[in-house]
Structure formats: C-alpha cells, structure tokens
Design a protein around this motif. Structure first.
Motif, mmCIF file in Angstrom:
data_model
loop_
_atom_site.group_PDB
_atom_site.id
_atom_site.type_symbol
_atom_site.label_atom_id
_atom_site.label_comp_id
_atom_site.label_asym_id
_atom_site.label_seq_id
_atom_site.Cartn_x
_atom_site.Cartn_y
_atom_site.Cartn_z
ATOM 1 N N ILE A 1 0.808 -1.222 0.000
ATOM 2 C CA ILE A 1 0.000 0.000 0.000
ATOM 3 C C ILE A 1 0.842 1.273 0.000
ATOM 4 N N THR A 2 2.172 1.142 -0.007
ATOM 5 C CA THR A 2 2.966 2.371 0.101
ATOM 6 C C THR A 2 3.018 3.127 -1.219
ATOM 7 N N HIS A 3 2.758 2.440 -2.317
ATOM 8 C CA HIS A 3 2.803 3.100 -3.617
ATOM 9 C C HIS A 3 1.490 2.824 -4.348
ATOM 10 N N GLY A 4 1.284 3.542 -5.454
ATOM 11 C CA GLY A 4 0.068 3.359 -6.242
ATOM 12 C C GLY A 4 0.011 1.965 -6.892
ATOM 13 N N SER A 5 -1.144 1.657 -7.498
ATOM 14 C CA SER A 5 -1.336 0.310 -8.036
ATOM 15 C C SER A 5 -0.337 0.002 -9.149
ATOM 16 N N GLU A 6 0.192 1.062 -9.827
ATOM 17 C CA GLU A 6 1.138 0.797 -10.919
ATOM 18 C C GLU A 6 2.438 0.177 -10.402
ATOM 19 N N ALA A 7 2.671 0.269 -9.074
ATOM 20 C CA ALA A 7 3.885 -0.317 -8.504
ATOM 21 C C ALA A 7 3.718 -1.811 -8.251
ATOM 22 N N TYR A 8 2.492 -2.292 -8.397
ATOM 23 C CA TYR A 8 2.226 -3.704 -8.093
ATOM 24 C C TYR A 8 1.582 -4.411 -9.273
ATOM 25 N N PRO A 9 2.366 -4.652 -10.326
ATOM 26 C CA PRO A 9 1.809 -5.225 -11.551
ATOM 27 C C PRO A 9 1.483 -6.716 -11.405
ATOM 28 N N GLN A 10 0.789 -7.218 -12.422
ATOM 29 C CA GLN A 10 0.497 -8.651 -12.463
ATOM 30 C C GLN A 10 1.061 -9.227 -13.745
ATOM 31 N N THR A 11 1.123 -10.518 -13.807
ATOM 32 C CA THR A 11 1.661 -11.148 -14.997
ATOM 33 C C THR A 11 1.031 -12.523 -15.165
ATOM 34 N N ASP B 1 3.206 -9.926 -10.176
ATOM 35 C CA ASP B 1 4.532 -9.918 -10.797
ATOM 36 C C ASP B 1 5.534 -9.366 -9.779
ATOM 37 N N VAL B 2 5.984 -10.262 -8.911
ATOM 38 C CA VAL B 2 6.874 -9.857 -7.824
ATOM 39 C C VAL B 2 8.201 -9.329 -8.371
ATOM 40 N N HIS B 3 8.657 -9.939 -9.459
ATOM 41 C CA HIS B 3 9.922 -9.503 -10.044
ATOM 42 C C HIS B 3 9.850 -8.031 -10.425
ATOM 43 N N SER B 4 8.809 -7.658 -11.179
ATOM 44 C CA SER B 4 8.683 -6.260 -11.600
ATOM 45 C C SER B 4 8.435 -5.348 -10.408
ATOM 46 N N MET B 5 7.673 -5.845 -9.438
ATOM 47 C CA MET B 5 7.389 -5.045 -8.248
ATOM 48 C C MET B 5 8.699 -4.656 -7.546
ATOM 49 N N MET B 6 9.600 -5.649 -7.413
ATOM 50 C CA MET B 6 10.882 -5.363 -6.758
ATOM 51 C C MET B 6 11.701 -4.391 -7.592
ATOM 52 N N VAL B 7 11.760 -4.652 -8.916
ATOM 53 C CA VAL B 7 12.586 -3.797 -9.762
ATOM 54 C C VAL B 7 12.054 -2.362 -9.730
ATOM 55 N N LEU B 8 10.732 -2.223 -9.880
ATOM 56 C CA LEU B 8 10.140 -0.874 -9.844
ATOM 57 C C LEU B 8 10.399 -0.213 -8.493
ATOM 58 N N GLY B 9 10.283 -1.002 -7.438
ATOM 59 C CA GLY B 9 10.496 -0.460 -6.091
ATOM 60 C C GLY B 9 11.889 0.103 -5.921
ATOM 61 N N PHE B 10 12.881 -0.670 -6.335
ATOM 62 C CA PHE B 10 14.264 -0.250 -6.094
ATOM 63 C C PHE B 10 14.785 0.714 -7.143
ATOM 64 N N GLN B 11 13.981 0.978 -8.185
ATOM 65 C CA GLN B 11 14.409 2.011 -9.143
ATOM 66 C C GLN B 11 14.263 3.400 -8.527
ATOM 67 N N LYS B 12 13.544 3.494 -7.418
ATOM 68 C CA LYS B 12 13.389 4.796 -6.732
ATOM 69 C C LYS B 12 14.552 4.982 -5.769
ATOM 70 N N PRO B 13 15.422 5.960 -6.033
ATOM 71 C CA PRO B 13 16.647 6.101 -5.214
ATOM 72 C C PRO B 13 16.363 6.261 -3.729
ATOM 73 N N LEU B 14 15.328 7.012 -3.361
ATOM 74 C CA LEU B 14 15.056 7.246 -1.954
ATOM 75 C C LEU B 14 14.722 5.949 -1.228
ATOM 76 N N VAL B 15 13.886 5.144 -1.893
ATOM 77 C CA VAL B 15 13.511 3.847 -1.320
ATOM 78 C C VAL B 15 14.753 2.968 -1.195
#
Ligand code: HEM
Ligand code: FES
Lengths: 254, 256
Positions: B130-140, B149-163
C-alpha cells in the motif's frame, strides 16, 4: 612527581556527592596509588579537613577490598592489577586523575569512595559453598579430580570478589563474579551434588540485589584485576539452562 | 520453577529468549535473502516462488504468526533488559572508559529500533502493498494464471533512489546488529568457549558482511539498471520493446 586528584566526596548514602580537587605533591613514582591517597589524607588531617574514605585491606592484591574507578576504569590504568598494586609510575607527572567509587544500584555508596558490596556476600550465602561433613581431614586423593577440572577451578578461584566486573559493566551486571564463584565449585566433583540448587539460588539472589543483565560485551573480564575469563559466564549460562530444564521436570517434594 | 518464570523472570532466562528468538530471526532472514536472490534469475522463477508461498494459505498464516510472536518476544524482552540495565546504575560515572565492547554491541537498541521501523515499512511496501500506487504492483501471466509480478514489483520499487537508500541503510544496520548478535547468541546459550571465541567473532562479522552484500546486490541491481523490468505488458505500455524478435506488437524494433 605531582598530580591533581578529582575525587568524589559524599558524606553518606543519603547526601548528594560532588567532585573535589586536591593537589598531591612531591610523590615518589614507586608509591602505590593507595599510599599516595594516604599522603593526601595526612595533609587533609593536618589541615583539619575530613580525610577521603577509601576501601583497602591487604594491599597486596589478594583480598579484593580496594576498589575505585580511576580515570573511568576500575582499579586504574593497568591491565590485571588491583588498585593497591597500581603504582604512581603508571601515571604521568602533572596528570589530573579522576577517582570515583564503584557505582551500581546493588553497591550503594557508604562514603566517598567506599561502596557497600554486601550484595556479593548474599550471593555467596545463596550458593557459593559446598556442604561437607567436618571432621578429620579426608585421605589425600580419596576424591579423584581431573587435572583439567582442577586447573579450571583454580582459574575461577582467582576471583577476589572486588566488584570491578560490576563497576566496569555498562549494565552493572554481576555475571563475571557469580559465574566465577559458581564455576569454581561446579567444575569440581565436590560441587556436583548441589550444582543445580547453587546455580538457581545464586541467580535468584543476584537478580534480587538489582544487578543488571549481561549483554556479552566483556568489559568485566577486561577490567578484572585477576583476568577471570568470560568463558565462565558461558559455562554459567549453560549450567543455569540445564538446572532450569531439570527443575521444570523435577518431582514435587513429598 | 516453571518455564515461564525461568524465561521471563530471571536475568539469564531473558538472555536465552533473546538468543533463541535472535536465532530464529537470523534463520528467517537467511532464507528470505536466498529467496530474493532469485531476482537475478528469469522473472518466472521468483514469481513462481512468491505464488507458491501465497498458495500455502493457512500454513502461511501459521508461519507469519510464529514470526510475529518471535519478533514480539525479541523486542519485548529487549525493552525489559534495557530498562533493567538502566535501573541497575541509577547514577552514572563522570567518565567511563570502554575497554573492549564493540561499537555494534553498544548500539544494539538503536540498530534494533531502526530495523523495526524498516520491517514495518518493508511489510507495508511488499507484503500489504500500500505504500505506492497500483502501478507499482503489476500482475503477470504464469502458466496461464494471473499472478502478482513480484519480479517487476521489486525492480520498480528499487528504481526509486530514496527507497533504495532507505533499504540499504536499514539492511546495513541489520547486518551491524547481527555482527554482534550472532556471536552474542552463542555466549548467551553457553556455546562459546575460549578455544573458538575469536573465530566466532570473526565469523559473525564475515556473516554480517556477506548478508549485507547479498541484500545490497538485490537493491543496487535495479537501481543501476542491471536488472530490468521484463513484464511484456509493462514494457509495451512504456513504449519499449519487450524482446528483439517480437512479431506481434507495434513497438517492435529490429535486432541489431
Ligand atoms: C530480523 C531482525 C532481527 C534479528 C535477526 C535480530 C537478531 C538478534 C540477535 C541474534 C541478538 C543477540 C541475542 C543475544 O545476545 O543472545 C539480538 C540482540 C538484541 N536485539 Fe535483535 N534482532 C532483530 C531485530 C531486533 C529489533 C527489531 C530490535 C528492537 C526493537 C532488536 C533489539 C535487540 C537488542 C536490544 C538486543 C541486545 C540484547 C542484549 O544483548 O541483552 N532486535 N538481536
Ligand atoms: S587491598 Fe586487598 S586486593 Fe587491594
């Protein structure tokens, strides 16, 4: 040599204490720290002031009566040496030396640099003994003691009960003292019958006295004038665990 | 004596609770790291693994409850120990030297609190999502089934430098915590002896460093672009080719 002392003065347990400064002049570097204190006290007495109270007895490093936190370390700057065996040559001319009592809730201050270490006596009364029949001395070697056990027991028995471990511990824990006293008896065949009772009672008494908990930082053994190893704490933890597990399943007394 | 008295009322008992819960938590974080290292594999791998965990149903909740209890005990007893240790010396020294205690051992309570804050954020980020919008939690699609799609979720998550930086700091502090904790645990349980105490201390530090590097790799790989989002739907919607030889979609580019 000359040094400046910054000494904790406190009239009794009820009053607040504070630091006072004293000049100690024309010292012989080969005086012991306590002899230096004697000289300062003679000066104070001559001037009609109250001498500094400090604990001492044997002055040869075997009784455990001397104490003092000297420049933030129990028993002063040397490693494995008690205050009474610390000599002024361990300091530099012109040094300012801070002297405080051992501080812990379980060691209330009696006066100035003297704290009451009776909590240690209570722990000893709770289990620091073996119950044996008195009478004629037993035949030599009637109880075989393995060499390793005898050596280890001797290492533990080197503890003079001064309380430096409590003073040095960030948590004022008495684990090094208690583990040495229990470990000494627990390694010997004579100590086996009362081992579980000893460990459980000593821990209960230690906890009641208000000592802190060990956080495995080993400041105690680093400050110990007899260099008792923290290995005894590990052994004590092991003995306590075994004694507790046995006590959970022990049959109730009739 | 009964077991509750031993474990929660005696000084050594509390240390045993710390050591045993610490041991369980270390076991968990090692398993967790190994599972997450699958990010370096084909996305299906980690998605399948995550889907398997989710499909455990009641068993998953049992494990979660057990871990929660472990954490609550670890923290609850830690608080009790810290308070008791404070009370054991009401008046401190004017200046107390540190003779041998490591910096990590003296900061366990602080590293622990920050790790706790991190654990809460981390669960909200990747478990509750719930910390980010639905676009951060894709499906596949996985074997014809729609899954997270846990793989994309992790990649998208860590692409944010602050996180990423927050994760790196927190995992660093956790490693710091266990660099003392691991060796300490052995002492608390009476399993540390003179013969191997020095090896134990070094092994704990090596363990902590390896653990940190493993986690750091997972965070840094997406941040640096080494591991990319590979979810076809996400790539095409972002106007990127999903593969060089795709015949279907319009964003196809030629292989060169
Ligand atoms: C996954 C997370 C964690 C792991 C793997 C972990 C691991 C450990 C281990 C192995 C110990 C040593 C136990 C011993 O001395 O016998 C320890 C001690 C400690 N932990 Fe944690 N811990 C974690 C989270 C936390 C959290 C969230 C807190 C606080 C909020 C915390 C606070 C402490 C404290 C204060 C100690 C020192 C206790 C003492 O030495 O008396 N830990 N931890
Ligand atoms: S006075 Fe006896 S040990 Fe120092």
């Amino acid at each position: 040599m000359n040094v400046t002392l910054r000494v904790w003065r406190q009239k009794n347990a009820e009053t607040e204490g504070r630091f006072e400064e004293y000049e100690a002049k024309d010292l012989n570097p080969n005086m012991s720290f306590l002899e230096m204190m004697d000289v300062v006290n003679e000066d104070l007495t001559d001037k009609g002031e109250e001498p500094i109270a400090f604990a001492h007895d044997c002055r040869e490093g075997i009784c455990g009566t001397c104490s003092c936190m000297i420049d933030g370390k129990p028993h002063g700057p040397e490693h494995g040496v008690a205050t009474c065996q610390t000599y002024m040559r361990s300091f530099n001319d012109g040094d300012k030396i801070t002297v405080e009592p051992f501080r812990a809730k379980a060691f209330p201050i009696v006066k100035d640099l003297v704290s009451d270490r009776a909590a240690f006596d209570e722990i000893m009364q709770a289990g620091g003994f073996v119950s044996i029949r008195t009478g004629a001395a037993p035949d030599a070697n009637s109880i075989p003691v393995p060499k390793e056990a005898a050596d280890l027991a001797m290492d533990a028995a080197a503890c003079i009960g001064c309380g430096a471990c409590v003073a040095a511990c960030k948590n004022a824990s008495a684990m090094l003292f208690v583990s040495a006293k229990a470990g000494q008896l627990n390694t010997l065949p004579q100590g086996q019958p009362e081992k579980d009772k000893r460990v459980l009672n000593m821990v209960a008494t230690m906890d009641e006295a208000g000592f802190g908990n060990c956080t495995n930082q080993y400041e105690c053994s680093a400050a110990c004038p007899k260099l008792i190893s923290e290995e005894f704490i590990a052994k004590f933890n092991r003995d306590f665990t075994a004694a507790s597990v046995r006590s959970w399943f022990a049959a109730k007394a009739l | 004596m009964n077991i509750f008295h031993t474990l929660f009322k005696t000084s050594i008992g509390k240390k045993i609770v710390m050591a045993v819960t610490g041991f369980i938590l270390i076991g968990f974080i090692v398993g967790h790291l190994v599972g997450n290292l699958q990010i370096f594999s084909h996305p299906d791998k980690i998605n399948e693994y995550a889907h398997f965990l989710q499909s455990l149903g009641p068993a998953l909740w049992l494990v979660r409850a057990f871990l929660l209890l472990t954490v609550v005990l670890h923290i609850g007893v830690a608080i009790a120990l810290v308070l008791e240790n404070k009370a054991a010396r009401p008046q401190g020294y004017a200046g107390q030297k540190t003779l041998k205690a490591s910096y990590a051992s003296r900061t366990m309570r602080y590293s622990g609190v920050i790790v706790l804050a991190f654990i809460i954020y981390h669960i909200l980020h990747f478990t509750v999502r719930i910390t980010h919008g639905s676009e951060a939690y894709p499906q596949t699609l996985l074997h014809g089934e729609v899954v997270a799609d846990v793989h994309s979720m992790m990649v998208l998550g860590f692409q944010k430098p602050l996180v990423s930086v927050f994760y790196l700091i927190s995992v660093g502090l956790l490693s710091w915590h266990i660099s003392h904790g691991l060796a300490s645990m052995f002492q608390s349980l009476g399993l540390r002896s003179r013969a191997w105490s020095s090896a134990l201390q070094k092994l704990s530090v090596v363990f902590a460093v390896v653990y940190f590097l493993g986690n750091a790799a997972i965070v840094v790989a997406p941040l640096s672009g080494m591991v990319k989002v590979q979810n076809p739907a996400l790539l095409t919607s972002a106007g990127q080719p999903c593969s060089t030889d795709c015949q279907v979609c319009e964003t196809r580019v030629a292989k060169n």
